[in-house]
Design a protein around this motif. Structure first.
Motif, PDB file in Angstrom:
ATOM      1  N   ALA A  15       0.899  -1.221  -0.142  1.00  0.00           N
ATOM      2  CA  ALA A  15       0.115   0.062   0.094  1.00  0.00           C
ATOM      3  C   ALA A  15       0.639   1.244   0.002  1.00  0.00           C
ATOM      4  CB  ALA A  15      -0.955   0.058   1.201  1.00  0.00           C
ATOM      5  N   GLY A  41      -4.279   2.515  -0.131  1.00  0.00           N
ATOM      6  CA  GLY A  41      -4.400   1.714   1.006  1.00  0.00           C
ATOM      7  C   GLY A  41      -4.373   0.299   0.728  1.00  0.00           C
ATOM      8  N   THR A  42      -5.031  -0.506   1.505  1.00  0.00           N
ATOM      9  CA  THR A  42      -4.989  -1.924   1.153  1.00  0.00           C
ATOM     10  C   THR A  42      -6.234  -2.214   0.537  1.00  0.00           C
ATOM     11  OG1 THR A  42      -5.943  -2.323   3.139  1.00  0.00           O
ATOM     12  CG2 THR A  42      -3.677  -2.287   3.237  1.00  0.00           C
TER      13      THR A  42
END
Length: 60
Positions: A15, A41-42
């Motif tokens: 990420a 992000g993830t």
């Protein structure tokens, strides 16, 4: 799903390196994209986890 995608340290490192990104979900039967999304992000791992959970559920 590879074990590394379950490791929060690996997810966080990926990420951080990706930052913001665009991704496509592709139908494996015809090779055509059916969803284009943007993430950070993830988020990149969420669809994969959801797909694997659905696959496991359907396989029961």
């Amino acid at each position: 799903m590879p074990d590394s995608l379950n490791d929060p340290r690996v997810l966080e490192q990926v990420a951080n390196e990706l930052g913001l990104y665009v991704y496509a979900l592709v139908d494996p039967e015809n090779g055509l994209p059916f969803y284009i999304g943007k993430g950070r992000g993830t988020r990149f791992a969420a669809h994969g986890r959801e797909a694997m959970l659905a696959l496991n559920k359907d396989g029961d």
